[in-house]
Design an enzyme around this catalytic site. Structure first.
Site, mmCIF file in Angstrom:
data_model
loop_
_atom_site.group_PDB
_atom_site.id
_atom_site.type_symbol
_atom_site.label_atom_id
_atom_site.label_comp_id
_atom_site.label_asym_id
_atom_site.label_seq_id
_atom_site.Cartn_x
_atom_site.Cartn_y
_atom_site.Cartn_z
ATOM 1 N N ASN A 11 -19.682 42.965 29.000
ATOM 2 C CA ASN A 11 -18.818 43.815 29.834
ATOM 3 C C ASN A 11 -17.680 43.004 30.430
ATOM 4 O O ASN A 11 -17.775 41.779 30.536
ATOM 5 C CB ASN A 11 -19.599 44.392 31.030
ATOM 6 C CG ASN A 11 -20.643 45.409 30.629
ATOM 7 O OD1 ASN A 11 -20.510 46.077 29.601
ATOM 8 N ND2 ASN A 11 -21.685 45.529 31.431
ATOM 9 N N LYS A 40 -25.213 42.038 31.002
ATOM 10 C CA LYS A 40 -26.460 41.279 31.106
ATOM 11 C C LYS A 40 -26.691 40.392 29.883
ATOM 12 O O LYS A 40 -27.149 39.260 30.006
ATOM 13 C CB LYS A 40 -27.638 42.223 31.325
ATOM 14 C CG LYS A 40 -27.522 42.944 32.661
ATOM 15 C CD LYS A 40 -28.732 43.755 32.995
ATOM 16 C CE LYS A 40 -28.434 44.741 34.110
ATOM 17 N NZ LYS A 40 -27.898 44.140 35.334
ATOM 18 N N ALA A 42 -24.383 39.095 27.800
ATOM 19 C CA ALA A 42 -23.430 37.978 27.807
ATOM 20 C C ALA A 42 -23.771 36.969 28.901
ATOM 21 O O ALA A 42 -23.683 35.761 28.693
ATOM 22 C CB ALA A 42 -22.024 38.519 28.006
ATOM 23 N N GLU A 140 -29.282 46.869 27.986
ATOM 24 C CA GLU A 140 -27.944 47.471 28.075
ATOM 25 C C GLU A 140 -27.352 47.816 26.711
ATOM 26 O O GLU A 140 -26.163 48.095 26.605
ATOM 27 C CB GLU A 140 -26.974 46.555 28.850
ATOM 28 C CG GLU A 140 -27.107 46.716 30.348
ATOM 29 C CD GLU A 140 -26.086 45.926 31.155
ATOM 30 O OE1 GLU A 140 -25.975 46.180 32.360
ATOM 31 O OE2 GLU A 140 -25.409 45.036 30.590
ATOM 32 N N LEU A 220 -38.888 38.118 42.602
ATOM 33 C CA LEU A 220 -39.006 38.734 43.927
ATOM 34 C C LEU A 220 -37.826 38.396 44.828
ATOM 35 O O LEU A 220 -37.953 38.348 46.053
ATOM 36 C CB LEU A 220 -40.318 38.279 44.577
ATOM 37 C CG LEU A 220 -41.598 38.607 43.793
ATOM 38 C CD1 LEU A 220 -42.774 37.785 44.302
ATOM 39 C CD2 LEU A 220 -41.911 40.094 43.881
ATOM 40 N N GLY A 221 -36.663 38.112 44.216
ATOM 41 C CA GLY A 221 -35.461 37.806 44.994
ATOM 42 C C GLY A 221 -35.655 36.578 45.856
ATOM 43 O O GLY A 221 -36.121 35.534 45.371
ATOM 44 N N GLY A 250 -30.205 37.283 38.348
ATOM 45 C CA GLY A 250 -31.346 37.577 37.466
ATOM 46 C C GLY A 250 -31.051 37.149 36.029
ATOM 47 O O GLY A 250 -31.937 36.643 35.324
ATOM 48 N N ASP A 251 -29.807 37.331 35.613
ATOM 49 C CA ASP A 251 -29.431 36.945 34.240
ATOM 50 C C ASP A 251 -29.475 35.424 34.084
ATOM 51 O O ASP A 251 -29.930 34.904 33.060
ATOM 52 C CB ASP A 251 -28.013 37.445 33.926
ATOM 53 C CG ASP A 251 -27.928 38.957 33.974
ATOM 54 O OD1 ASP A 251 -28.949 39.617 33.696
ATOM 55 O OD2 ASP A 251 -26.845 39.488 34.295
ATOM 56 N N GLY A 286 -19.200 36.556 41.573
ATOM 57 C CA GLY A 286 -19.106 36.960 40.159
ATOM 58 C C GLY A 286 -20.331 36.557 39.385
ATOM 59 O O GLY A 286 -21.143 35.741 39.839
HETATM 60 O O1 RIB Z 1 -26.611 41.685 35.857
HETATM 61 C C1 RIB Z 1 -25.262 41.693 36.237
HETATM 62 C C2 RIB Z 1 -24.452 42.426 35.213
HETATM 63 O O2 RIB Z 1 -24.819 43.784 35.211
HETATM 64 C C3 RIB Z 1 -22.962 42.430 35.468
HETATM 65 O O3 RIB Z 1 -22.304 41.331 34.917
HETATM 66 C C4 RIB Z 1 -22.517 43.768 34.906
HETATM 67 O O4 RIB Z 1 -21.666 43.663 33.815
HETATM 68 C C5 RIB Z 1 -23.796 44.525 34.581
HETATM 69 O O5 RIB Z 1 -24.078 44.526 33.243
#
Ligand code: RIB
Length: 312
Positions: A11, A40, A42, A140, A220-221, A250-251, A286
């Site tokens: 995205n 997510k 990327a 996604e 759990l953050g 998380g990613d 970001g």
């Molecule tokens: O997990 C964060 C991502 O969720 C963002 O970068 C956004 O593009 C959404 O996919």
């Protein structure tokens, strides 16, 4: 070290910092705007790449300016995106993100070309999936494509890590494919059908294992994470940092965990590495601009270990 293959979304993130989220019908003034690469898939692919993995990222973009910019950016970063799909006349995925003063976010995704990453295209990439040692997936892109990716990987004994984000229910047939299931509380509840408040975190994790996942990581953050498999069980506290923006944390955790496990590290080391990477991510604005390098994580861990003994 084998290859990590990430199949997932890409995205362009339109991020606005606000004091607080607006209510329906309300207009609020933003404090800062930022455009950055996200998605997510990327984010996890770039995280794994920056954190020391040998990564191939398969995604789908439109032939628009956002898609062109994203491709150029990944190529500049040295991320292998050669097997990605470009769909003519379709807009690339976007995400509109609000981040408030507590570092919490609200995200609306418009999938665009991400929805065109079809099971047929995944089948065409069969040999690449078969030759990888770990497949990393999120939710996604179309569900059928996630299932097809799992089928191919499982036939070839490629390890499957699935991050069920955004949350959705999964057929038990799909859960049984999964070697490493990574979920937050909401995702865990939707997949397991159990409420944490009613049965507790451990019982939800046990249910996910009973449904067929070989190991489960429940994030759990700011409280850290729990990992459980048939033979191992860890509770890893989170590193204490000042949150700026949790987007992409998380990613980053998933990408880092994939790298650690794919290198053959034990669970504890891989989880601590992933927690450190996501802690750094939370301190920056970001998703992709916040992903640390392997060196930054090593430095963070050294600094943390010399000033604290709170990891056991
Ligand atoms: O997990 C964060 C991502 O969720 C963002 O970068 C956004 O593009 C959404 O996919």
């Amino acid at each position: 070290m084998g290859k990590i293959i990430v199949i997932g979304s890409s995205n362009t993130d339109l991020i606005t910092r606000v004091e607080r989220f607006p209510q329906a019908g309300e207009t609020v003034e933003g404090k800062h705007f930022m455009l950055a690469m996200g998605g997510k898939g990327a984010n996890q692919a770039l995280a794994a790449h920056k954190l020391g993995g040998k990564v191939k990222f398969i995604t789908s973009m439109g032939d628009d300016l956002n898609g062109e910019n994203a491709l150029k950016y990944y190529q500049k970063e040295g991320l292998d995106v050669k097997s990605s799909l470009i769909i003519k006349g379709t807009p690339s995925g976007t995400a509109t993100i609000l981040v408030d003063d507590n570092g919490e976010n609200c995200i609306v995704i418009t999938p665009g070309a991400n929805n065109g990453l079809s099971p047929e295209y995944v089948t065409e990439r069969k040999e690449e999936i078969r030759s990888a040692s770990l497949l990393l997936l999120q939710m996604e892109v179309p569900y059928e494509s996630v299932i097809e990716s799992c089928r191919i990987a499982s036939e070839a004994n490629t390890n499957i890590m699935l991050n069920v984000a955004p949350a959705r229910s999964l057929a038990q047939e799909v859960i049984r494919f999964v070697d490493i299931l990574v979920v937050n509380e909401t995702e865990a509840e939707i997949v397991s059908g159990e409420k944490v408040i009613e049965v507790g975190e451990q019982a939800v994790v046990d249910k996910l294992l009973a449904l067929g996942a070989k190991s489960v990581v429940l994030t759990l953050g700011s409280r850290g994470c729990i990992m459980k498999s048939e033979s191992e069980h860890y509770a890893i506290p989170a590193f204490k940092v000042k949150p700026v923006d949790s987007t992409g944390a998380g990613d980053t955790f998933c990408g880092a965990l994939a790298v650690g496990l794919n290198k053959g590290w034990g669970w504890k080391d891989a989880l601590v590495f992933a927690s450190a990477a996501s802690a750094i991510c939370v301190t920056r604005m970001g998703a992709q601009p916040s992903i640390p390098t392997e060196k930054e994580v090593e430095f963070f861990l050294k600094k943390y270990q010399s000033t604290s003994n709170s990891i056991h």
